[in-house]
Design a protein around this motif. Structure first.
Motif, PDB file in Angstrom:
ATOM      1  N   CYS A   1      19.215  24.568  27.326  1.00 22.90           N
ATOM      2  CA  CYS A   1      18.186  24.936  26.435  1.00 22.90           C
ATOM      3  C   CYS A   1      18.862  25.502  25.031  1.00 22.90           C
ATOM      4  O   CYS A   1      19.920  26.028  25.043  1.00 22.90           O
ATOM      5  CB  CYS A   1      17.538  26.153  26.876  1.00 22.90           C
ATOM      6  SG  CYS A   1      16.381  26.988  25.698  1.00 22.90           S
TER       7      CYS A   1
ATOM      8  N   CYS B   1      17.723  29.628  24.359  1.00 23.55           N
ATOM      9  CA  CYS B   1      18.298  30.747  25.057  1.00 23.55           C
ATOM     10  C   CYS B   1      19.489  30.256  25.683  1.00 23.55           C
ATOM     11  O   CYS B   1      20.224  31.272  26.317  1.00 23.55           O
ATOM     12  CB  CYS B   1      17.158  31.235  25.838  1.00 23.55           C
ATOM     13  SG  CYS B   1      17.069  29.854  27.161  1.00 23.55           S
TER      14      CYS B   1
ATOM     15  N   CYS C   1      12.109  24.225  29.024  1.00 23.93           N
ATOM     16  CA  CYS C   1      12.925  25.658  29.615  1.00 23.93           C
ATOM     17  C   CYS C   1      11.744  26.725  30.193  1.00 23.93           C
ATOM     18  O   CYS C   1      11.106  27.014  29.656  1.00 23.93           O
ATOM     19  CB  CYS C   1      13.674  26.255  28.244  1.00 23.93           C
ATOM     20  SG  CYS C   1      14.562  27.681  28.916  1.00 23.93           S
TER      21      CYS C   1
ATOM     22  N   CYS D   1      12.025  30.302  28.167  1.00 26.43           N
ATOM     23  CA  CYS D   1      11.477  30.556  26.805  1.00 26.43           C
ATOM     24  C   CYS D   1      10.508  29.461  26.304  1.00 26.43           C
ATOM     25  O   CYS D   1       9.997  29.579  25.354  1.00 26.43           O
ATOM     26  CB  CYS D   1      12.549  30.660  25.718  1.00 26.43           C
ATOM     27  SG  CYS D   1      13.541  29.178  25.415  1.00 26.43           S
TER      28      CYS D   1
HETATM   29 ZN   LIG Z   1      15.041  28.476  26.959  1.00 29.16          ZN
END
Ligand SMILES: [Zn+2]
Length: 107
Positions: A67, A70, A83, A86
């Motif tokens: 990702c 994050c 993801c 997030c």
């Molecule tokens: Zn993420």
């Protein structure tokens, strides 16, 4: 598949081997390869080579994304690289496109 067989046979010859017993391929789930079609091609291409009669083993490589928001690494089980933490959609998986010769057993 022809390239893979050539590579395997060249490797076997370089080792002084006369027969290939087993060929292990690592194939990503995004590589678009059908195992049945691959096995069929393998038999056709491998005939009359060192690879004739060898066992073909396919190791499936999961699709892994990193990702960009994050930093989490996660496995994608469908074609949307979302993801789970997030919700960022990742553009390019880190793995899952492999088509490579992993191991050979020869004698
Ligand atoms: Zn993420």
């Amino acid at each position: 598949m022809q390239d893979t067989i050539d590579l395997a046979c060249n490797h076997a010859r370089a080792c002084g081997a006369r027969r290939i017993h087993r060929i292990v391929l690592r194939i990503g789930r995004l590589a678009g390869v059908e195992p049945e079609a691959l096995a069929f091609a393998f038999e056709a291409v491998g005939a009359d080579t060192e690879a004739e009669g060898a066992e073909l083993v396919i190791e499936s490589v999961p699709v892994i994304c990193d990702c960009s928001t994050c930093g989490r690494s996660f496995e994608c089980l469908n074609s949307v690289f979302l993801c789970p933490d997030c919700g960022t959609v990742c553009g390019k998986p880190r793995s899952g496109m492999e088509f490579e010769l992993a191991r050979l057993e020869v004698s």
